[in-house]
Write a protein that holds these residues in place. Structure first.
Motif, mmCIF file in Angstrom:
data_model
loop_
_atom_site.group_PDB
_atom_site.id
_atom_site.type_symbol
_atom_site.label_atom_id
_atom_site.label_comp_id
_atom_site.label_asym_id
_atom_site.label_seq_id
_atom_site.Cartn_x
_atom_site.Cartn_y
_atom_site.Cartn_z
ATOM 1 N N LYS A 133 -71.354 -1.855 37.096
ATOM 2 C CA LYS A 133 -71.841 -0.685 36.368
ATOM 3 C C LYS A 133 -70.779 0.403 36.350
ATOM 4 O O LYS A 133 -70.550 1.052 35.328
ATOM 5 C CB LYS A 133 -73.125 -0.142 36.968
ATOM 6 N N ALA A 134 -70.101 0.605 37.481
ATOM 7 C CA ALA A 134 -69.041 1.607 37.541
ATOM 8 C C ALA A 134 -67.923 1.261 36.566
ATOM 9 O O ALA A 134 -67.385 2.139 35.876
ATOM 10 C CB ALA A 134 -68.492 1.713 38.963
ATOM 11 N N TYR A 135 -67.589 -0.014 36.475
ATOM 12 C CA TYR A 135 -66.582 -0.464 35.511
ATOM 13 C C TYR A 135 -67.038 -0.142 34.086
ATOM 14 O O TYR A 135 -66.262 0.370 33.270
ATOM 15 C CB TYR A 135 -66.327 -1.964 35.672
ATOM 16 N N GLY A 136 -68.285 -0.418 33.802
ATOM 17 C CA GLY A 136 -68.839 -0.113 32.486
ATOM 18 C C GLY A 136 -68.828 1.373 32.189
ATOM 19 O O GLY A 136 -68.562 1.797 31.057
ATOM 20 N N ASP A 137 -69.115 2.182 33.207
ATOM 21 C CA ASP A 137 -69.095 3.641 33.036
ATOM 22 C C ASP A 137 -67.690 4.125 32.684
ATOM 23 O O ASP A 137 -67.513 4.955 31.783
ATOM 24 C CB ASP A 137 -69.574 4.348 34.307
ATOM 25 N N VAL A 138 -66.689 3.611 33.390
ATOM 26 C CA VAL A 138 -65.298 4.009 33.142
ATOM 27 C C VAL A 138 -64.881 3.561 31.742
ATOM 28 O O VAL A 138 -64.252 4.317 31.002
ATOM 29 C CB VAL A 138 -64.354 3.420 34.226
ATOM 30 N N LYS A 139 -65.242 2.342 31.401
ATOM 31 C CA LYS A 139 -64.916 1.804 30.082
ATOM 32 C C LYS A 139 -65.524 2.679 28.979
ATOM 33 O O LYS A 139 -64.861 2.979 27.981
ATOM 34 C CB LYS A 139 -65.477 0.385 30.002
ATOM 35 N N ASP A 140 -66.744 3.117 29.193
ATOM 36 C CA ASP A 140 -67.428 3.980 28.232
ATOM 37 C C ASP A 140 -66.738 5.339 28.116
ATOM 38 O O ASP A 140 -66.542 5.856 27.020
ATOM 39 C CB ASP A 140 -68.893 4.151 28.645
ATOM 40 N N LYS A 141 -66.341 5.915 29.245
ATOM 41 C CA LYS A 141 -65.656 7.216 29.229
ATOM 42 C C LYS A 141 -64.308 7.122 28.518
ATOM 43 O O LYS A 141 -63.938 8.028 27.776
ATOM 44 C CB LYS A 141 -65.466 7.725 30.652
ATOM 45 N N VAL A 142 -63.597 6.029 28.758
ATOM 46 C CA VAL A 142 -62.299 5.853 28.083
ATOM 47 C C VAL A 142 -62.508 5.734 26.581
ATOM 48 O O VAL A 142 -61.793 6.351 25.791
ATOM 49 C CB VAL A 142 -61.557 4.608 28.639
ATOM 50 N N LYS A 158 -64.915 6.959 24.819
ATOM 51 C CA LYS A 158 -65.304 8.257 24.274
ATOM 52 C C LYS A 158 -64.114 9.219 24.198
ATOM 53 O O LYS A 158 -64.059 10.065 23.328
ATOM 54 C CB LYS A 158 -66.412 8.888 25.136
ATOM 55 N N ALA A 159 -63.167 9.061 25.126
ATOM 56 C CA ALA A 159 -61.995 9.942 25.150
ATOM 57 C C ALA A 159 -61.020 9.643 24.021
ATOM 58 O O ALA A 159 -60.245 10.500 23.616
ATOM 59 C CB ALA A 159 -61.287 9.836 26.488
ATOM 60 N N LEU A 160 -61.048 8.419 23.538
ATOM 61 C CA LEU A 160 -60.081 8.032 22.491
ATOM 62 C C LEU A 160 -60.543 8.381 21.122
ATOM 63 O O LEU A 160 -61.402 8.698 20.618
ATOM 64 C CB LEU A 160 -59.818 6.521 22.540
#
Length: 58
Positions: free
Chosen positions: A45-54, A56-58
């Motif tokens: 889940k943490a991996y998915g959260d980071v992937k989602d934030k990246v 959104k940042a792009l």
């Protein structure tokens, strides 16, 4: 937006919690497997959260 890693991670956490609770009735191996599944779910889940934030940042 929720991605598949976040969903799979939460599912593993739930599965691990259920297994862990079942193992507390006397089966230490089931309890240990549940703990491992729960932790793996948190990591996924943490991996998915980071992937989602990246994303959104792009």
């Amino acid at each position: 937006m929720v991605n598949k890693d976040q969903v799979a991670g939460v599912a593993k956490q739930v599965k691990g919690s259920v297994k862990e609770a079942a193992g507390k009735t006397g089966n230490r191996q089931t309890q240990a497997e549940g703990t491992a599944d729960r932790i793996a779910g948190k990591v996924q889940k943490a991996y998915g959260d980071v992937k989602d934030k990246v994303r959104k940042a792009l």
